[in-house]
Design a protein around this motif. Sequence first.
Motif, short mmCIF file in Angstrom:
data_model
loop_
_atom_site.label_atom_id
_atom_site.label_comp_id
_atom_site.label_asym_id
_atom_site.label_seq_id
_atom_site.Cartn_x
_atom_site.Cartn_y
_atom_site.Cartn_z
N GLU A 237 8.14 -0.35 -13.01
CA GLU A 237 8.50 0.78 -13.87
C GLU A 237 7.49 0.94 -15.00
OE1 GLU A 237 13.35 0.97 -13.49
OE2 GLU A 237 12.49 -0.55 -14.81
N TRP A 238 7.13 -0.15 -15.65
CA TRP A 238 6.21 -0.11 -16.78
C TRP A 238 4.82 0.35 -16.38
CZ3 TRP A 238 2.07 -3.67 -17.96
CH2 TRP A 238 1.63 -3.63 -19.28
N SER B 256 0.81 -1.22 0.00
CA SER B 256 0.00 0.00 0.00
C SER B 256 0.85 1.27 0.00
CB SER B 256 -0.94 0.00 1.21
OG SER B 256 -0.21 -0.27 2.41
N PRO B 257 1.78 1.41 -0.95
CA PRO B 257 2.52 2.67 -1.06
C PRO B 257 1.67 3.69 -1.80
CG PRO B 257 3.28 1.16 -2.75
CD PRO B 257 2.25 0.41 -1.94
N TRP B 258 0.58 4.12 -1.16
CA TRP B 258 -0.47 4.86 -1.84
C TRP B 258 -0.16 6.35 -2.03
CZ3 TRP B 258 -4.56 1.89 1.46
CH2 TRP B 258 -4.83 0.66 0.84
N ASP B 259 1.09 6.71 -1.82
CA ASP B 259 1.50 8.08 -2.15
C ASP B 259 2.56 8.10 -3.25
OD1 ASP B 259 3.64 7.04 -0.78
OD2 ASP B 259 3.86 8.71 0.62
N TYR B 260 2.85 6.95 -3.85
CA TYR B 260 3.97 6.89 -4.81
C TYR B 260 3.77 7.82 -5.99
CZ TYR B 260 1.80 4.24 -8.63
OH TYR B 260 1.04 3.88 -9.70
N HIS B 261 2.51 8.02 -6.40
CA HIS B 261 2.24 8.83 -7.58
C HIS B 261 2.57 10.31 -7.36
CE1 HIS B 261 -1.25 9.17 -5.01
NE2 HIS B 261 -1.70 10.18 -5.72
N THR B 262 2.68 10.72 -6.11
CA THR B 262 3.02 12.12 -5.84
C THR B 262 4.52 12.36 -5.86
OG1 THR B 262 3.15 11.82 -3.42
CG2 THR B 262 0.97 12.29 -4.36
N ARG B 263 5.32 11.26 -5.86
CA ARG B 263 6.78 11.38 -5.83
C ARG B 263 7.38 10.27 -6.68
NH1 ARG B 263 7.23 10.47 0.38
NH2 ARG B 263 9.47 10.61 0.05
N LEU B 264 6.91 10.16 -7.92
CA LEU B 264 7.26 9.01 -8.74
C LEU B 264 8.76 8.85 -8.97
CD1 LEU B 264 6.35 6.57 -10.34
CD2 LEU B 264 6.03 8.06 -12.32
N ALA C 221 13.34 5.35 -7.91
CA ALA C 221 14.74 5.24 -7.46
C ALA C 221 14.83 4.30 -6.27
CB ALA C 221 15.29 6.61 -7.11
N TRP C 222 13.85 4.39 -5.35
CA TRP C 222 13.81 3.47 -4.21
C TRP C 222 13.64 2.04 -4.69
CZ3 TRP C 222 9.56 0.35 -3.29
CH2 TRP C 222 9.65 -0.44 -2.15
#
Length: 283
Positions: free
Chosen positions: A86-87, A54-62, A67-68
């Motif tokens: 990535e895809w 549930s990394p539900w904030d990834y889209h705000t810091r793509l 990189a992580w």
Amino acid sequence: MSVRPNIAFVTCADMPKPDSDAELLMAACGEPVDLVAWDADVDWSAYRCVLLRSPWDYHTRLPEFLAWARRVDRCSRLLNPLPVIEWNSHKRYLFELAARGVDIVPTRFIERHSAQLAQALAEFGSGEVVVKPAVSIGAFGAFRGAADSAACADHLRALAADGDVLLQPFVPGIADGEVSLIFFGGRCSHAVRKVPQAGDYRCQDIWGGVAHAHAPAADEFALAEAALAAAPAPCAYARVDMLRLDGRPVLIELELIEPSLFFDTAPGSERALADIVLAAAAS
């Protein structure tokens, strides 16, 4: 003396809603699991398997998130695998699927800072459209309205100033619900129909949508399998979202990073994913 878990489930520090799947999946694993925010300061090499949950904030810091993921991939077993993450992180993958014959919701791609915004909207006349970011989750940033309205033009302009955008005709069939087929290890486990609340088109629970168990039709299976066959690597888990347009199923999204998996609609279904995680941690 306690033994440190060798499995991590990845979440985020500021959760927009509870992850109802995580507790069931952790119990099904039958051994301790660490629940860790993806941007936490931890030694990821200490884990033999790192499962995105549930990394539900990834889209705000793509860029930071990718990189992580690349760092973790160098020192642990990442699920889903890095090429898939990535895809799937940018919805341009939809056009690759369409080129391979997978039916998708008709979609116009608009690049960041495009000078063709008015022309793109004009193609839809006065019809209803949905405007949404090409990097997003859970319908965040989505707008529904008349293509010739000032509100629609303003929303498109704001999104395009920040990133790439998808422009789609509004499909009335969404009122009947969005079907999701859930796969573990390439095999369909169960399916749900997610129904939006009255007057809305967003079917996610955060917007009031409700999920019900669903028996998939043969053409829904076929669409899901065709979409998954185009992924760049085998997936430990996948959710294939679709609706009906002109009597046939069309793909909305292929969710391969952090989808809700609706374990509560299919009791025991979490064991299939737990077995995959445990095998990855043991290999």
